[in-house]
Design a protein around this motif. Structure first.
Motif, PDB file in Angstrom:
ATOM      1  N   UNK A 143      -1.278  10.930  -1.302  1.00 48.45           N
ATOM      2  CA  UNK A 143      -1.966  11.161  -2.579  1.00 48.45           C
ATOM      3  C   UNK A 143      -2.289   9.826  -3.252  1.00 48.45           C
TER       4      UNK A 143
ATOM      5  N   UNK B  35     -10.602  -0.561  -6.401  1.00 51.64           N
ATOM      6  CA  UNK B  35     -10.469  -1.918  -5.861  1.00 51.64           C
ATOM      7  C   UNK B  35     -10.251  -2.952  -6.966  1.00 51.64           C
TER       8      UNK B  35
ATOM      9  N   UNK C  37      -2.330   6.826  -1.948  1.00 48.17           N
ATOM     10  CA  UNK C  37      -3.193   5.984  -1.127  1.00 48.17           C
ATOM     11  C   UNK C  37      -4.657   6.410  -1.274  1.00 48.17           C
ATOM     12  N   UNK C  38      -4.904   7.712  -1.224  1.00 42.77           N
ATOM     13  CA  UNK C  38      -6.281   8.218  -1.329  1.00 42.77           C
ATOM     14  C   UNK C  38      -6.921   7.800  -2.637  1.00 42.77           C
ATOM     15  N   UNK C  39      -6.146   7.857  -3.698  1.00 50.02           N
ATOM     16  CA  UNK C  39      -6.687   7.491  -5.000  1.00 50.02           C
ATOM     17  C   UNK C  39      -6.800   5.967  -5.127  1.00 50.02           C
ATOM     18  N   UNK C  40      -5.786   5.270  -4.615  1.00 47.16           N
ATOM     19  CA  UNK C  40      -5.743   3.809  -4.755  1.00 47.16           C
ATOM     20  C   UNK C  40      -6.792   3.095  -3.938  1.00 47.16           C
ATOM     21  N   UNK C  41      -7.187   3.664  -2.805  1.00 46.78           N
ATOM     22  CA  UNK C  41      -8.170   2.994  -1.949  1.00 46.78           C
ATOM     23  C   UNK C  41      -9.513   2.817  -2.650  1.00 46.78           C
TER      24      UNK C  41
ATOM     25  N   UNK D 220       0.851  -1.194   0.000  1.00 51.54           N
ATOM     26  CA  UNK D 220       0.000   0.000   0.000  1.00 51.54           C
ATOM     27  C   UNK D 220       0.891   1.250   0.000  1.00 51.54           C
TER      28      UNK D 220
END
Lengths: 215, 239
Positions: free
Chosen positions: A50, A59, A52-56, A26
């Motif tokens: 940045x 899915x 992480x916010x987009x990747x979360x 992550x």
């Protein structure tokens, strides 16, 4: 440390695609590990935030291939350590470059799955039995090599672009401008949660008021 | 002693079973790799005709793989329709796992980690992997026993544990935490200018609305454009 990063990239790719599922891949964790080893933890975590916010929100459910935020955080953090990013301008420029280079790297996942599919069909057609162990082994090696090759290559590309364009970027960008994209990202992120609109607003406001009073 | 070593090997193998993930049979190859030796160890003979069916289409959440394997072994040994059970429970456990781990737990841990990092110490970042790995490993380690003991009743067990409720609750706590995190961010903007607070509030709402209409990739394009335009506004490019 730079030599350690190469097998580390391979392990990140494995954790993301084929093994462990320990969330070491992550963005926030990747940037924290590289930042703490390289001595630039706070700037690394800012960039990791940045990605992480987009990747979360992206899915990897079913056959969907989510954008490779692991690579984004890896490349950004290596940049943050190698070319110390000590201002918002440098950090935002690095984030934008890594965002863009992230997409060609994401396609390598599709390529890897395609090769896995070809191998599976080949062995199934050949009528071989108990071929699964061999295919799993090949898949792990390919995922590891994907990280080693494409993460390091992509990072080198990011560094090259960064060094080429940083001269063109104005240095007078005030530090609060980092909050503008972060706020929009957080707004985008808030849409992800399951709750009625009113309940969401209430909970969000309660959290905000609580924080305002306490901190 | 031998049974403990066998269990450890099974758990370790389950961490690698996605090696051949592809769009043809998804995780089918890994499932076969995991389950066939386990059946043989338990003295179950695999008829010639069944051999190829093991690696057919299969997909589930990685944290639930040992549970589905346990259900499958249970069904296979009792002569039930194990291959239909594999697909049925694979999909059901996949939905449970996606909802709990990816939709509920991961964002919650992320926000809790961020909260600790912002207000206490950057080392709070260890909460993220630790908080995720613990339930993941507990399910992986206990999965075979749960699956083979409860068989088809496994989903009812998770419903009794209110697994979906916890995912839902995690979402609500996450929204609260997001509020707690965003407000200090607004306050750290140019001093006491209330106009900035209104502006950032507006930006947040715009982001929320964008989620309803834009896919992440389109949103990302807009975000890049926004960052570049702030460079233009505050100084202009030096070309």
């Amino acid at each position: 440390m730079s030599f350690m990063l190469i097998p580390f990239a391979g392990l990140l790719s494995m954790d993301r695609l084929t093994a462990f599922n320990f969330v070491f891949s992550r963005p926030l964790v990747v940037s924290a590990i590289i930042g703490s080893l390289g001595g630039n933890l706070s700037w690394c975590i800012l960039g990791g935030l940045f990605f992480e916010l987009l990747g979360l929100l992206d899915l990897p459910v079913g056959t969907r291939i989510s954008s490779d935020d692991t690579f984004g955080a890896f490349a950004y953090s290596v940049l943050a350590v190698a070319v110390p990013l000590q201002s918002v301008t440098y950090a935002l420029t690095a984030v934008v470059i890594c965002f863009v280079v992230m997409f060609p790297v994401t396609w390598t996942t599709l390529f890897l799955r395609h090769i896995n599919g070809i191998l599976y069909k080949h062995y199934r057609k050949s009528g071989a039995e108990n071929f699964e162990g061999w295919l799993i082994f090949c898949g792990q090696i390919m995922a590891f090599m994907r990280g080693v090759i494409f993460y390091t290559l992509g990072t080198a590309v990011c560094a090259g672009i960064y060094l080429a364009v940083i001269r063109l970027i104005p240095q007078s960008v005030p530090s609060f401008t980092v909050i503008i994209p972060l706020t929009i990202l957080c707004g985008y992120f808030s849409g992800f949660f399951h709750a009625g609109f009113l309940l969401k607003i209430m909970l969000f406001a309660c959290g905000g008021i609580f924080s305002w009073l306490i901190f | 002693m031998k049974s403990i070593i066998d269990k450890i090997i099974f758990v370790v193998k389950s961490l690698f079973y996605q090696g051949n993930f592809n769009t043809e049979n998804m995780q089918g190859t890994g499932f076969a790799w995991l389950v066939k030796p386990e059946l043989k160890k338990q003295g179950v003979a695999i008829p010639e005709g069944d051999n190829r069916q093991f690696s057919e289409y299969f997909n589930t959440n990685p944290s639930f793989i040992t549970i589905v394997a346990g259900i499958f072994i249970n069904e296979y040994k009792s002569g039930g329709n194990a291959f239909a059970a594999k697909n049925l429970y694979g999909a059901a456990c996949g939905a449970l796992g996606d909802s709990f781990f990816w939709h509920g737990l991961r964002p919650l841990l992320f926000l809790a980690t961020l909260f600790i990092c912002v207000h206490f110490s950057l080392w709070g970042v260890v909460l993220y992997p630790v908080g995720y790995i613990l339930p993941h490993l507990i399910l992986i380690i206990m999965g075979l026993k749960i699956g083979s003991t409860y068989g088809g009743r496994t989903i009812s067990l998770f419903n009794r544990l209110r697994f979906n409720y916890w995912a839902d609750m995690a979402d609500k706590i996450s929204i609260f935490l997001l509020g707690m995190l965003i407000v200090p961010l607004f306050r750290s903007s140019p001093a006491d200018d209330s106009l900035f607070i209104v502006l950032f509030g507006l930006l947040f709402v715009i982001g929320y609305i964008m989620y309803k209409f834009l896919r992440p990739i389109v949103f990302l394009g807009l975000l890049i454009a926004l960052i570049l335009s702030t460079f233009f506004i505050y100084g202009g490019f030096v070309i």
